[in-house]
Design an enzyme around this catalytic site. Structure first.
Site, short mmCIF file in Angstrom:
data_model
loop_
_atom_site.label_atom_id
_atom_site.label_comp_id
_atom_site.label_asym_id
_atom_site.label_seq_id
_atom_site.Cartn_x
_atom_site.Cartn_y
_atom_site.Cartn_z
CB CYS A 112 53.21 31.90 -17.02
SG CYS A 112 53.31 33.28 -15.85
CG HIS A 116 50.93 34.61 -20.60
ND1 HIS A 116 50.35 33.42 -20.26
CD2 HIS A 116 51.42 35.14 -19.44
CE1 HIS A 116 50.45 33.23 -18.95
NE2 HIS A 116 51.11 34.26 -18.44
#
Length: 488
Positions: free
Chosen positions: A328, A433
């Site tokens: 991310c 994630h």
């Protein structure tokens, strides 16, 4: 409602365990936290985001996470400001004073969600935030006693004895409350006790006499629980404990000031062949794998890394054959530039990235929130199940060699590419994630990073076993009959 004398007193854990006990009893139960402040969040079935603790509590309750479980989520972007998320959707960035003025609107959202949960579930177990004794936050409170008073909710106060001063915490908290709030507190739970309970009894007798309120139980310190932490990073490094001759993989993650979703690394910390370290200062220890984590303020955290010399550390690590993963915000840092034209994470402007991937990222106001499934672009194409939470749009030639193929968002099927894998196979970047939660993906990534003969672990199963262990302990050490009698 479970309130605590301090942050990290055990509120989230107590709610999770009580949710599991209610589920065992056949009740349809929902967790609820009116307002949460956390950088670790989860994507819900209805396409929003909530605090990670409420997602864990939903798992304990046996229900799908929903935005009603945490209608107001504050994600700090600086020491004085936060992104305000209402019913799972990012609304705006506000400083503390502006949010105080916004609280009546936020409270309406809280009450809407609570009403829906009361109508749809047999039981709603509410979690407070921080402490109800914060005098400076009393006016306009929507997270603790302000909520409890509004909906006429009884309160249990939990305190962490492992910190020391547990009796002062409990009695002092009561002293800071108004008469009506104090009467609302039905009793106490003492958490994380170690030692001989007989030596604690005189103190419990004094507490009962001093306050006129019961102690519903003293919960023992449970070592080795694998439960999602919401705010605080684990205090210690995790050293591998391996069998003779088994390999060990050294993993280092910088503890960014605004690190987000550090639950990504819980499976690594649980792995018996991983020596895991959160780096905060000083020399960076030798590592086989460096991971740049997510961040709520990517430009600031990138500057923090540069100031600490991590740009040099990463390049030296790669020269010696080490592996690097960016997740991310960490992925965005690995590219050429980070552009924030609207000032979503600070002052508008563009900064150079680490330049290790040929792509650029622009921060946009729309936040991507998705639960995803797919396959890693590694030998065996292992399955991945995770989630995306980001405001960045990343484009560039490096994305032509993706790190993952994810199932398409629409009903047409097919797949879409995510992230990048470098030509030399040393760098992997992704927006996903939960990368290590899936056993096959975790094993493949550790093998890619250099772990020979790695043991496969099933982190979701370990987490489920921890929830069961928690509930078993609560059933043994809480006076559930007395506790439930206060709530009927």
């Amino acid at each position: 409602m479970i309130q605590g004398t301090t942050s990290d007193a055990g509120k989230s854990t107590l709610v999770a365990g009580l949710c599991r006990l209610a589920r065992r009893a056949g009740a349809r139960v929902a967790p609820f936290k009116p307002q949460n402040m956390a950088l670790n969040s989860a994507v819900t079935a209805d396409g929003g985001e909530i605090g990670r603790a409420q997602a864990l509590q939903a798992l304990a309750a046996g229900v799908a996470p929903h935005t009603d479980f945490n209608p107001v989520l504050l994600k700090p972007t600086s020491d004085r400001g936060a992104q305000v998320i209402i019913h799972g959707a990012a609304r705006m960035n506000l400083d503390a004073r502006a949010y105080h003025d916004y609280k009546p609107v936020a409270f309406d959202a809280v009450l809407e969600s609570y009403a829906r949960l009361r109508a749809g579930y047999d039981t709603v177990i509410v979690e407070g935030a921080g402490s109800p004794a914060e005098i400076n936050l009393r006016d306009g409170d929507i997270a603790n006693m302000g909520f409890a008073e509004r909906v006429d909710c009884p309160v249990v106060l939990v305190a962490d004895i492992d910190r020391g001063g547990v009796f002062a915490h409990l009695v002092g908290t009561l002293a800071c409350l108004s008469d009506s709030e104090r009467a609302r507190v039905r009793g106490f739970v003492i958490n994380r006790f170690r030692g001989d309970i007989g030596l604690l009894e005189p103190g419990l007798d004094w507490l009962r006499a001093q306050t006129g309120k019961p102690v519903f139980g003293v919960l023992p310190y449970l070592h080795g629980l694998l439960l999602d932490a919401e705010d605080m990073l684990p205090r210690q490094a995790r050293s591998a404990a391996t069998r003779d001759g088994a390999g060990v993989l050294r993993v280092v993650v910088p503890a960014l000031p605004r690190i987000s979703n550090h639950t990504d690394f819980d499976p690594l910390r649980a792995h018996p062949q991983v020596e895991f370290t959160y780096w905060k200062s000083g020399p960076v220890p030798a590592a086989d794998l460096l991971i740049l984590p997510g961040s709520k303020s990517v430009q600031r955290d990138l500057q923090w890394l540069r100031d600490a010399g991590w740009d040099t550390v990463i390049r030296r690590h790669l020269r010696y054959g080490g592996k690097v993963i960016g997740i991310c915000g960490g992925m965005q840092m690995l590219g050429r530039t980070l552009d924030d034209p609207l000032g979503l994470e600070g002052a508008p402007g563009s900064v150079p990235g680490l330049g290790l991937f040929d792509f650029d990222t622009t921060l946009l106001p729309h936040k991507t929130l998705k639960n995803v499934t797919g396959q890693l672009a590694l030998p065996g194409a292992p399955a991945v199940r995770g989630y995306e939470i980001h405001m960045g749009d990343t484009r560039g030639p490096a994305l032509a060699a993706p790190a993952l193929q994810l199932a398409a968002d629409d009903a047409a099927g097919g797949s879409r590419a995510d992230g990048a894998l470098s030509a030399d196979g040393q760098l992997l970047a992704t927006y996903v994630h939960g990368l290590f939660d899936t056993p096959a993906a975790c094993a493949a990534l550790l093998a890619w990073a250099g772990l020979d003969g790695g043991e496969r672990i099933d982190y979701p199963a370990l987490r489920e076993a921890s929830i069961e262990r928690l509930a078993d302990s609560f059933a043994e050490h809480l006076d559930l009959r007395a506790l439930y009698a206060e709530f009927r």
